[in-house]
Design a protein around this motif. Structure first.
Motif, PDB file in Angstrom:
ATOM      1  N   ARG A 168       0.839  -1.217   0.000  1.00 37.11           N
ATOM      2  CA  ARG A 168       0.000   0.000   0.000  1.00 37.11           C
ATOM      3  C   ARG A 168       0.867   1.258   0.000  1.00 37.11           C
ATOM      4  NH1 ARG A 168      -3.185  -2.981   3.452  1.00 37.11           N
ATOM      5  NH2 ARG A 168      -2.330  -1.973   5.307  1.00 37.11           N
ATOM      6  N   ALA A 169       1.963   1.223   0.751  1.00 34.60           N
ATOM      7  CA  ALA A 169       2.858   2.388   0.788  1.00 34.60           C
ATOM      8  C   ALA A 169       3.545   2.592  -0.564  1.00 34.60           C
ATOM      9  CB  ALA A 169       3.899   2.208   1.889  1.00 34.60           C
ATOM     10  N   VAL A 170       3.973   1.503  -1.191  1.00 36.37           N
ATOM     11  CA  VAL A 170       4.662   1.594  -2.488  1.00 36.37           C
ATOM     12  C   VAL A 170       3.718   2.102  -3.574  1.00 36.37           C
ATOM     13  CG1 VAL A 170       5.672   0.167  -4.331  1.00 36.37           C
ATOM     14  CG2 VAL A 170       6.429  -0.134  -1.976  1.00 36.37           C
ATOM     15  N   THR A 171       2.445   1.776  -3.466  1.00 36.96           N
ATOM     16  CA  THR A 171       1.483   2.182  -4.501  1.00 36.96           C
ATOM     17  C   THR A 171       0.641   3.394  -4.081  1.00 36.96           C
ATOM     18  OG1 THR A 171      -0.104   0.543  -3.679  1.00 36.96           O
ATOM     19  CG2 THR A 171       1.335  -0.124  -5.511  1.00 36.96           C
ATOM     20  N   ASP A 172       1.092   4.116  -3.080  1.00 39.84           N
ATOM     21  CA  ASP A 172       0.420   5.352  -2.669  1.00 39.84           C
ATOM     22  C   ASP A 172       0.918   6.484  -3.575  1.00 39.84           C
ATOM     23  OD1 ASP A 172      -0.792   7.489  -1.472  1.00 39.84           O
ATOM     24  OD2 ASP A 172       0.065   7.147   0.525  1.00 39.84           O
ATOM     25  N   PHE A 173       0.403   6.516  -4.787  1.00 35.15           N
ATOM     26  CA  PHE A 173       0.886   7.456  -5.795  1.00 35.15           C
ATOM     27  C   PHE A 173       0.656   8.909  -5.385  1.00 35.15           C
ATOM     28  CE2 PHE A 173      -0.286   3.715  -8.628  1.00 35.15           C
ATOM     29  CZ  PHE A 173       0.969   3.158  -8.538  1.00 35.15           C
ATOM     30  N   ASP A 174      -0.442   9.176  -4.678  1.00 40.74           N
ATOM     31  CA  ASP A 174      -0.704  10.543  -4.214  1.00 40.74           C
ATOM     32  C   ASP A 174       0.418  11.034  -3.295  1.00 40.74           C
ATOM     33  OD1 ASP A 174      -3.097  10.749  -5.621  1.00 40.74           O
ATOM     34  OD2 ASP A 174      -4.268   9.941  -3.953  1.00 40.74           O
ATOM     35  N   PHE A 175       0.901  10.155  -2.401  1.00 39.78           N
ATOM     36  CA  PHE A 175       1.994  10.507  -1.490  1.00 39.78           C
ATOM     37  C   PHE A 175       3.248  10.894  -2.283  1.00 39.78           C
ATOM     38  CE2 PHE A 175       5.922   8.999   0.518  1.00 39.78           C
ATOM     39  CZ  PHE A 175       5.942   9.789   1.651  1.00 39.78           C
ATOM     40  N   PHE A 176       3.598  10.091  -3.297  1.00 38.41           N
ATOM     41  CA  PHE A 176       4.796  10.371  -4.091  1.00 38.41           C
ATOM     42  C   PHE A 176       4.642  11.648  -4.915  1.00 38.41           C
ATOM     43  CE2 PHE A 176       5.282   5.772  -3.363  1.00 38.41           C
ATOM     44  CZ  PHE A 176       6.522   5.791  -2.749  1.00 38.41           C
ATOM     45  N   GLU A 177       3.434  11.891  -5.412  1.00 40.57           N
ATOM     46  CA  GLU A 177       3.190  13.122  -6.167  1.00 40.57           C
ATOM     47  C   GLU A 177       3.353  14.350  -5.277  1.00 40.57           C
ATOM     48  OE1 GLU A 177      -0.654  12.670  -7.980  1.00 40.57           O
ATOM     49  OE2 GLU A 177      -0.003  10.906  -9.095  1.00 40.57           O
ATOM     50  N   ARG A 178       2.791  14.292  -4.057  1.00 38.52           N
ATOM     51  CA  ARG A 178       2.943  15.421  -3.123  1.00 38.52           C
ATOM     52  C   ARG A 178       4.418  15.634  -2.771  1.00 38.52           C
ATOM     53  NH1 ARG A 178      -1.477  12.845  -0.858  1.00 38.52           N
ATOM     54  NH2 ARG A 178      -0.181  11.978   0.821  1.00 38.52           N
ATOM     55  N   SER A 179       5.137  14.553  -2.591  1.00 34.16           N
ATOM     56  CA  SER A 179       6.565  14.639  -2.278  1.00 34.16           C
ATOM     57  C   SER A 179       7.328  15.313  -3.425  1.00 34.16           C
ATOM     58  CB  SER A 179       7.116  13.237  -2.028  1.00 34.16           C
ATOM     59  OG  SER A 179       8.480  13.272  -1.752  1.00 34.16           O
ATOM     60  N   ALA A 180       7.011  14.960  -4.660  1.00 34.62           N
ATOM     61  CA  ALA A 180       7.660  15.574  -5.823  1.00 34.62           C
ATOM     62  C   ALA A 180       7.313  17.061  -5.915  1.00 34.62           C
ATOM     63  CB  ALA A 180       7.245  14.851  -7.107  1.00 34.62           C
ATOM     64  N   LEU A 181       6.064  17.397  -5.661  1.00 33.80           N
ATOM     65  CA  LEU A 181       5.641  18.802  -5.700  1.00 33.80           C
ATOM     66  C   LEU A 181       6.402  19.623  -4.663  1.00 33.80           C
ATOM     67  CD1 LEU A 181       1.787  18.341  -6.181  1.00 33.80           C
ATOM     68  CD2 LEU A 181       3.384  19.360  -7.828  1.00 33.80           C
ATOM     69  N   ARG A 182       6.620  19.059  -3.460  1.00 33.69           N
ATOM     70  CA  ARG A 182       7.382  19.767  -2.430  1.00 33.69           C
ATOM     71  C   ARG A 182       8.821  20.005  -2.872  1.00 33.69           C
ATOM     72  NH1 ARG A 182       4.395  16.391   1.080  1.00 33.69           N
ATOM     73  NH2 ARG A 182       6.091  14.882   1.173  1.00 33.69           N
ATOM     74  N   GLY A 201       9.633  20.835  -5.870  1.00 34.02           N
ATOM     75  CA  GLY A 201       9.610  21.765  -6.989  1.00 34.02           C
ATOM     76  C   GLY A 201       9.415  21.114  -8.349  1.00 34.02           C
ATOM     77  N   ILE A 202       8.983  19.870  -8.374  1.00 30.90           N
ATOM     78  CA  ILE A 202       8.734  19.162  -9.634  1.00 30.90           C
ATOM     79  C   ILE A 202       7.271  19.347 -10.007  1.00 30.90           C
ATOM     80  CG2 ILE A 202       8.722  16.891 -10.752  1.00 30.90           C
ATOM     81  CD1 ILE A 202      10.971  16.076  -8.786  1.00 30.90           C
ATOM     82  N   ASP A 203       7.023  19.718 -11.252  1.00 30.54           N
ATOM     83  CA  ASP A 203       5.665  19.872 -11.753  1.00 30.54           C
ATOM     84  C   ASP A 203       5.165  18.481 -12.162  1.00 30.54           C
ATOM     85  OD1 ASP A 203       3.317  20.978 -12.892  1.00 30.54           O
ATOM     86  OD2 ASP A 203       4.291  20.976 -14.864  1.00 30.54           O
ATOM     87  N   VAL A 204       4.096  17.998 -11.517  1.00 34.67           N
ATOM     88  CA  VAL A 204       3.605  16.636 -11.756  1.00 34.67           C
ATOM     89  C   VAL A 204       2.163  16.675 -12.237  1.00 34.67           C
ATOM     90  CG1 VAL A 204       3.134  14.384 -10.720  1.00 34.67           C
ATOM     91  CG2 VAL A 204       5.062  15.738  -9.906  1.00 34.67           C
ATOM     92  N   THR A 205       1.906  15.947 -13.330  1.00 35.32           N
ATOM     93  CA  THR A 205       0.551  15.780 -13.836  1.00 35.32           C
ATOM     94  C   THR A 205       0.314  14.294 -14.043  1.00 35.32           C
ATOM     95  OG1 THR A 205       0.727  17.880 -15.023  1.00 35.32           O
ATOM     96  CG2 THR A 205      -1.062  16.413 -15.673  1.00 35.32           C
ATOM     97  N   ARG A 206      -0.782  13.785 -13.453  1.00 34.77           N
ATOM     98  CA  ARG A 206      -1.109  12.361 -13.626  1.00 34.77           C
ATOM     99  C   ARG A 206      -2.354  12.231 -14.469  1.00 34.77           C
ATOM    100  NH1 ARG A 206      -2.242   8.456  -8.580  1.00 34.77           N
ATOM    101  NH2 ARG A 206      -3.974   9.887  -8.299  1.00 34.77           N
ATOM    102  N   THR A 207      -2.316  11.290 -15.410  1.00 37.58           N
ATOM    103  CA  THR A 207      -3.471  10.951 -16.225  1.00 37.58           C
ATOM    104  C   THR A 207      -3.856   9.527 -15.863  1.00 37.58           C
ATOM    105  OG1 THR A 207      -2.540  12.291 -18.016  1.00 37.58           O
ATOM    106  CG2 THR A 207      -4.344  10.805 -18.584  1.00 37.58           C
ATOM    107  N   ASP A 208      -5.072   9.362 -15.363  1.00 37.32           N
ATOM    108  CA  ASP A 208      -5.530   8.029 -15.004  1.00 37.32           C
ATOM    109  C   ASP A 208      -6.296   7.435 -16.176  1.00 37.32           C
ATOM    110  OD1 ASP A 208      -4.512   7.792 -12.404  1.00 37.32           O
ATOM    111  OD2 ASP A 208      -6.134   9.040 -11.616  1.00 37.32           O
ATOM    112  N   GLY A 209      -5.881   6.267 -16.575  1.00 37.58           N
ATOM    113  CA  GLY A 209      -6.567   5.510 -17.610  1.00 37.58           C
ATOM    114  C   GLY A 209      -6.572   4.070 -17.151  1.00 37.58           C
TER     115      GLY A 209
END
Length: 154
Positions: free
Chosen positions: A18-32, A34-42
């Motif tokens: 669950r921790a490894v696949t917590d994509f929201d957590f990793f996205e927030r970490s990248a944003l902190r 200074g990385i611009d992150v956009t996810r497309t769910d398909g």
């Protein structure tokens, strides 16, 4: 160029997965960072990330290519002339202990990519230390979350 790290985590495999696949957590970490992150769910998620590296704006495109609950997650990414695979494998060592293995393989497909990859290879020992430190930090964070939730066995 290949980077790899292993960590044993005092947590059940389902918790680590669950921790490894917590994509929201990793996205927030990248944003902190200074990385611009956009996810497309398909059918499978796709990420587009923008950041500066060595004074140049870079763009990384990444896809989730395989996920086997609770043991395997694979990603493939491409940045300029470099593409890479990130494999995360989980192995249960006991009911409450899991081995996390993370491996990244980078390959160049153009002259520009080869030049960038060569500069990374020159700093491989430093990059490897940082890579292992990040994986260790992630493992410690998972253990801390499990302990804080009161789920750690006595």
């Amino acid at each position: 160029m290949k980077l790899s790290a292993n960590e044993d985590i005092e947590a059940p495999i389902d918790t680590v997965f669950r921790a490894v696949t917590d994509f929201d957590f990793f996205e927030r970490s990248a944003l902190r960072r200074g990385i611009d992150v956009t996810r497309t769910d398909g059918a499978k998620p796709h990420w587009s990330m923008g950041f500066d590296y060595r004074g140049k704006a870079r763009r990384l495109e990444a896809d989730l290519i395989e996920m086997e609950t609770p043991s395997l997650v694979k990603f493939r990414g491409k940045m300029g002339g470099i593409y890479g695979d990130l494999d995360v494998e989980l192995v249960p060592l006991s009911r409450n202990r899991t081995r996390l293995s993370v491996a990244t393989v980078l390959k160049a497909e153009s002259l520009t990519g080869k030049l960038l990859l060569q500069s990374l290879k020159l700093a491989k020992s430093k990059i490897t230390k940082r890579y292992k430190k990040r994986v260790g930090s992630f493992a410690a964070d998972v253990e801390k979350r499990v302990g804080a939730a009161g789920k750690r066995p006595v």
